[in-house]
Scaffold this motif. Structure first.
Motif, mmCIF file in Angstrom:
data_model
loop_
_atom_site.group_PDB
_atom_site.id
_atom_site.type_symbol
_atom_site.label_atom_id
_atom_site.label_comp_id
_atom_site.label_asym_id
_atom_site.label_seq_id
_atom_site.Cartn_x
_atom_site.Cartn_y
_atom_site.Cartn_z
ATOM 1 N N SER A 1 3.631 -3.986 3.024
ATOM 2 C CA SER A 1 4.074 -3.717 4.399
ATOM 3 C C SER A 1 3.448 -2.458 4.980
ATOM 4 O O SER A 1 3.763 -2.094 6.117
ATOM 5 N N GLY A 2 2.602 -1.789 4.209
ATOM 6 C CA GLY A 2 2.041 -0.522 4.671
ATOM 7 C C GLY A 2 3.098 0.549 4.829
ATOM 8 O O GLY A 2 2.950 1.468 5.634
ATOM 9 N N ALA A 3 4.170 0.441 4.031
ATOM 10 C CA ALA A 3 5.336 1.302 4.240
ATOM 11 C C ALA A 3 5.583 2.268 3.099
ATOM 12 O O ALA A 3 6.566 3.020 3.141
ATOM 13 N N ASP A 4 4.720 2.303 2.073
ATOM 14 C CA ASP A 4 5.031 3.109 0.897
ATOM 15 C C ASP A 4 5.099 4.601 1.209
ATOM 16 O O ASP A 4 6.001 5.309 0.762
ATOM 17 N N GLU A 5 4.149 5.117 1.990
ATOM 18 C CA GLU A 5 4.157 6.547 2.304
ATOM 19 C C GLU A 5 5.293 6.902 3.264
ATOM 20 O O GLU A 5 5.942 7.943 3.115
ATOM 21 N N ALA A 6 5.532 6.048 4.264
ATOM 22 C CA ALA A 6 6.624 6.308 5.199
ATOM 23 C C ALA A 6 7.965 6.299 4.470
ATOM 24 O O ALA A 6 8.842 7.134 4.738
ATOM 25 N N TYR A 7 8.140 5.364 3.551
ATOM 26 C CA TYR A 7 9.379 5.292 2.768
ATOM 27 C C TYR A 7 9.554 6.557 1.927
ATOM 28 O O TYR A 7 10.653 7.120 1.849
ATOM 29 N N ALA A 8 8.466 7.002 1.295
ATOM 30 C CA ALA A 8 8.542 8.194 0.449
ATOM 31 C C ALA A 8 8.939 9.425 1.254
ATOM 32 O O ALA A 8 9.670 10.296 0.769
ATOM 33 N N ARG A 9 8.472 9.514 2.498
ATOM 34 C CA ARG A 9 8.828 10.663 3.339
ATOM 35 C C ARG A 9 10.307 10.634 3.723
ATOM 36 O O ARG A 9 10.952 11.676 3.829
#
Length: 310
Positions: free
Chosen positions: A196-204
């Motif tokens: 989903s291209g969401a791994d970095e946003a989720y980590a933040r």
């Protein structure tokens, strides 16, 4: 709807947005699964490939499936709009039919991308598909960035964004549905985030990597992440509000109901409600897309955009 925008052009713009988003999402999913297979060489390739097919609604059949077969069908098949190459080809044809509504830079982005795919496909067979998938992701981001920076915020822009938003919700639901409803082929939570291209946003947001059901909460309910279902539904509803003139808009109603439901959903109850919620989201997008077609594309007969020579 503005009289300047004819129904056929409006349809072409909507499907341009959908097809570019579909190519982008498919590229992200394939890339995430390829990296997981590289990181874990003991993972069953057949199970991973069947998971990919399940996400995209493709029948895997009874034979063993490998990643090359998946790439041939989901990345390189120019005849199917379920594949990256087919979706980008369809986006190009639709954008060409609406040349007066899209900017020259948007058209050049799609056209040059389509012409570059053949060489990238040949290179992918020799050195791997990563450069091919990266090209698709970058060009999709460039296309939508150009739409935001070179188009007036009129009905043309709204139809492009509407198509992108509906496709985005649909793909997020497909990813989560395989994880929740199909345990045999279920991807793990980190793979879902990466796809989903969401791994970095989720980590933040959560201060760590996603390996818990909280991933579903983020992908559905986060108000700030642009690929979450809530954010995409809100954007779609805003576009339909600006486009529609009916107080009881049949296209906006199913989207608005689900957006409101997500807005006020108790996150603690999400896990219990998730299977039914995912089905309702998928139905809402389908109902809205059908109503959009009836409201804004009311002409008779199918549209066939002729193929253009190289």
């Amino acid at each position: 709807m503005n009289d300047v925008i004819l129904s056929r052009i409006a349809e072409a713009l909507t499907w341009t947005g959908r097809y570019v988003e579909r190519a982008d999402n498919t590229g992200r999913i394939l890339d995430a699964y390829l990296h997981r297979l590289l990181e874990d060489p003991w993972r069953d390739e057949d199970v991973a490939c069947r998971s990919l097919y399940a996400i995209l609604g493709v029948d895997a059949g009874g034979q063993r499936v490998d990643m090359q077969q998946v790439l041939d069908q989901l990345a390189f098949d120019a005849r199917s709009t379920c594949s990256i190459e087919g979706a980008l080809g369809a986006a190009r044809l639709n954008a060409r039919s609406a040349r007066e509504a899209v900017s020259s830079e948007m058209w050049e982005c799609l056209n040059s991308t389509w012409h570059a795919l053949a060489d990238q496909r040949l290179a992918a067979r020799r050195t791997g598909p990563y450069a091919y998938l990266e090209l698709v992701r970058r060009r999709a981001a460039l296309f939508f960035g150009l739409a935001d920076s070179t188009m007036s915020r009129d009905d043309s822009w709204r139809f492009v964004v509407l198509g992108r938003s509906l496709e985005r919700v649909d793909m997020t639901v497909r990813l989560l549905s395989v994880r929740v409803l199909d345990a045999a082929h279920a991807p793990d939570w980190p793979t879902l985030l990466s796809a989903s291209g969401a791994d970095e946003a989720y980590a933040r947001v959560y201060g760590g990597f996603g390996d818990t059901p909280r991933v579903a909460e983020f992908l559905l309910l986060d108000r700030d992440f642009p690929r979450s279902a809530l954010h995409a539904l809100t954007t779609a509803e805003e576009c339909l509000t600006a486009l529609g003139r009916q107080r009881q808009d049949p296209a906006r109603r199913p989207i608005g109901r689900l957006r409101t439901r997500l807005e006020y959903l108790d996150s603690h109850a999400l896990e219990e409600q998730l299977p039914a919620l995912l089905k309702d989201l998928q139905h809402a997008c389908m109902d809205s897309a059908e109503a959009v077609a009836e409201l804004f594309f009311p002409y008779q007969g199918p549209v066939e955009w002729a193929q253009e020579g190289a």
